[in-house]
Design an enzyme around this catalytic site. Structure first.
Site, PDB file in Angstrom:
ATOM      1  N   CYS A 122       0.787  -1.236   0.000  1.00  0.00           N
ATOM      2  CA  CYS A 122       0.000   0.000   0.000  1.00  0.00           C
ATOM      3  C   CYS A 122       0.822   1.290   0.000  1.00  0.00           C
ATOM      4  CB  CYS A 122      -1.025   0.012   1.126  1.00  0.00           C
ATOM      5  SG  CYS A 122      -0.305  -0.013   2.763  1.00  0.00           S
ATOM      6  N   LYS A 195      -5.899  -8.638  11.652  1.00  0.00           N
ATOM      7  CA  LYS A 195      -5.806  -7.202  11.390  1.00  0.00           C
ATOM      8  C   LYS A 195      -7.181  -6.690  11.000  1.00  0.00           C
ATOM      9  CE  LYS A 195      -3.358  -3.861   8.506  1.00  0.00           C
ATOM     10  NZ  LYS A 195      -2.249  -3.661   7.567  1.00  0.00           N
ATOM     11  N   ARG A 205      -1.557   6.391   7.895  1.00  0.00           N
ATOM     12  CA  ARG A 205      -1.734   6.578   6.453  1.00  0.00           C
ATOM     13  C   ARG A 205      -1.256   7.962   6.016  1.00  0.00           C
ATOM     14  NH1 ARG A 205      -7.469   3.274   6.000  1.00  0.00           N
ATOM     15  NH2 ARG A 205      -6.549   1.290   6.649  1.00  0.00           N
ATOM     16  N   ARG A 217     -10.675  -0.700   2.927  1.00  0.00           N
ATOM     17  CA  ARG A 217      -9.969  -1.974   2.974  1.00  0.00           C
ATOM     18  C   ARG A 217     -10.853  -3.112   3.510  1.00  0.00           C
ATOM     19  NH1 ARG A 217      -5.152   0.299   1.782  1.00  0.00           N
ATOM     20  NH2 ARG A 217      -3.995   1.577   3.250  1.00  0.00           N
ATOM     21  N   GLU A 233      -8.618 -16.683  11.378  1.00  0.00           N
ATOM     22  CA  GLU A 233      -7.437 -16.076  10.743  1.00  0.00           C
ATOM     23  C   GLU A 233      -6.149 -16.548  11.417  1.00  0.00           C
ATOM     24  OE1 GLU A 233      -6.652 -14.207   8.254  1.00  0.00           O
ATOM     25  OE2 GLU A 233      -8.477 -13.264   7.517  1.00  0.00           O
ATOM     26  N   LYS A 248      -3.909  -6.580  15.731  1.00  0.00           N
ATOM     27  CA  LYS A 248      -3.836  -5.156  15.426  1.00  0.00           C
ATOM     28  C   LYS A 248      -5.204  -4.603  15.077  1.00  0.00           C
ATOM     29  CE  LYS A 248      -1.786  -2.326  11.878  1.00  0.00           C
ATOM     30  NZ  LYS A 248      -1.238  -2.323  10.573  1.00  0.00           N
ATOM     31  N   TYR A 313       4.877   3.232  18.972  1.00  0.00           N
ATOM     32  CA  TYR A 313       5.545   4.520  18.743  1.00  0.00           C
ATOM     33  C   TYR A 313       5.973   5.144  20.068  1.00  0.00           C
ATOM     34  CZ  TYR A 313       3.211   3.635  14.334  1.00  0.00           C
ATOM     35  OH  TYR A 313       2.782   3.027  13.179  1.00  0.00           O
TER      36      TYR A 313
HETATM   37  C1  PBG Z   1       0.218  -1.570   5.833  1.00  0.00           C
HETATM   38  C2  PBG Z   1       0.140  -1.205   7.261  1.00  0.00           C
HETATM   39  C3  PBG Z   1      -0.747  -0.328   7.923  1.00  0.00           C
HETATM   40  C4  PBG Z   1      -0.316  -0.244   9.241  1.00  0.00           C
HETATM   41  C5  PBG Z   1       0.778  -1.084   9.364  1.00  0.00           C
HETATM   42  N1  PBG Z   1       1.030  -1.682   8.143  1.00  0.00           N
HETATM   43  C6  PBG Z   1      -1.848   0.541   7.423  1.00  0.00           C
HETATM   44  C7  PBG Z   1      -3.095  -0.002   6.884  1.00  0.00           C
HETATM   45  O1  PBG Z   1      -3.360  -1.201   6.877  1.00  0.00           O
HETATM   46  O2  PBG Z   1      -3.815   0.862   6.388  1.00  0.00           O
HETATM   47  C8  PBG Z   1      -0.938   0.613  10.307  1.00  0.00           C
HETATM   48  C9  PBG Z   1      -0.042   0.966  11.416  1.00  0.00           C
HETATM   49  C10 PBG Z   1      -0.510   2.050  12.295  1.00  0.00           C
HETATM   50  O3  PBG Z   1      -1.622   2.587  12.188  1.00  0.00           O
HETATM   51  O4  PBG Z   1       0.290   2.419  13.178  1.00  0.00           O
HETATM   52  N2  PBG Z   1      -0.822  -2.307   5.336  1.00  0.00           N
END
Ligand code: PBG
Length: 324
Positions: A122, A195, A205, A217, A233, A248, A313
């Site tokens: 992405c 996820k 993003r 998504r 999953e 996540k 973070y």
């Molecule tokens: C890539 C990805 C994403 C995140 C980690 N890897 C974004 C998404 O799926 O839109 C999000 C990480 C975050 O919000 O800290 N697919």
């Protein structure tokens, strides 16, 4: 007085007693620090929606590593932000793409640092979706081939762990096969197994410039309403050979984390995502909460829910606070 009740407060009487019976402890080596390496950037630039988080140039990676190591943080997950994007995300699997260069740069100077590569398309596609798009649809199997190529190029660059995050069905199988075929049998897969399709990714993003240009998504990421689906999953990814499982986001999904932990014996990773970070930072900047206390409480809740590792973070701040 007759003893007709239990005296729980005996074990809370003072700090030493509370420390003695503490069930969950945080340690800097639990943390995985996310890094955004940006092509063509000079120096570093703060991400506006994530105070304290920076876009960094290739040259600055060395300094970042020195800081992390001095704080006791031993692993990073690397995201690349390329200058050029196209329909199939070529820069994701280019041998000299920004993320491949970033991984190589870190390993050159700090071979002991565990470098995890986020394996997704992405950040590299012009439409911002995590896979190949045809007639408005995100194609599964066509995306898998590109993901496998991306994983191999990251392993070649020196990545210690491959972390596929794009939620296509079968990604662990194809990545495992591709890595093994290229001789990377010892490179583990840390799967974003569970996820959810979440508003909590908003600030990321911005940071990764990966907002989908049409639609959302929801055909590949999960519905926040579902629990059994998370277990399916996780089961698939474990059966396909994942070495770690990620759940996540984290804060609104601690129940899912505990469920996954109770059923699987793989190391479990919580991803404390961007929106969770930004909410805390915003409240702290307004003086509405005490940041240190709140962050340590949040991170502790993830470990209590079963996480062995936490992508966050807050890692640098938390490591400093733990050392106080
Ligand atoms: C890539 C990805 C994403 C995140 C980690 N890897 C974004 C998404 O799926 O839109 C999000 C990480 C975050 O919000 O800290 N697919």
């Amino acid at each position: 007085m007759n003893q007709t009740f239990n005296r729980h407060r005996r074990l809370r009487a003072n700090a030493a007693m509370r420390d003695l019976v503490k069930e969950t402890r945080l340690h800097p080596s639990d943390f995985i620090y996310p890094l955004f390496v940006v092509e063509g950037l000079e120096g570093k630039k703060e991400v506006p929606s994530m105070p304290g988080v920076y876009h960094v140039s290739l040259d600055l990676l060395k300094d970042e590593m020195a800081e992390l190591i001095s704080l006791g943080i031993k692993s990073v997950i690397v995201f690349g932000v390329p200058e050029e994007k196209d329909a199939c995300g070529t820069q994701a699997f280019h041998d000299h793409g920004i993320v491949q260069k970033g991984i190589a740069e870190i390993k050159k100077h700090y071979p002991e640092m565990i470098v995890i590569a986020d394996t997704c398309l992405c950040e590299y596609t012009d439409h911002g979706h995590c896979g190949v798009v045809k007639d408005g649809e995100i194609l599964n199997d066509e995306s898998l081939e590109l993901l496998a190529q991306t994983a191999v190029s990251q392993a070649k660059a020196g990545a210690d762990i491959i972390a596929p995050s794009n939620m296509m069905d079968g990604f662990v199988t194809v990545i495992r096969e591709a890595l093994d075929k290229e001789g990377f049998t010892n490179i583990p897969i840390m799967s974003y197994a569970v996820k959810y399709s979440s508003e909590f990714y908003g600030p990321f993003r911005d940071a990764a410039d990966s907002t989908p240009q049409f639609g959302d998504r929801k055909t590949y990421q999960m519905d926040p309403a579902n629990r059994l689906e998370a277990l399916r999953e996780a089961e698939s990814d474990a059966a396909e050979g994942a070495d770690f499982l990620i759940v996540k986001p984290s804060m609104s999904y601690l129940d899912i984390m505990r469920d996954v932990k109770n059923r699987h014996h793989l190391p479990l990773v919580a991803y404390n995502v961007s929106g969770e970070y930004s909410m805390v930072k915003a409240a702290a900047q307004n003086g509405w909460i005490k940041e240190k206390e709140m962050v340590l409480e949040i991170l502790t809740s993830m470990k209590r829910a079963g996480a062995d590792l936490i992508m966050t973070y807050h890692a640098k701040d938390a490591a400093k606070w733990l050392a106080e």
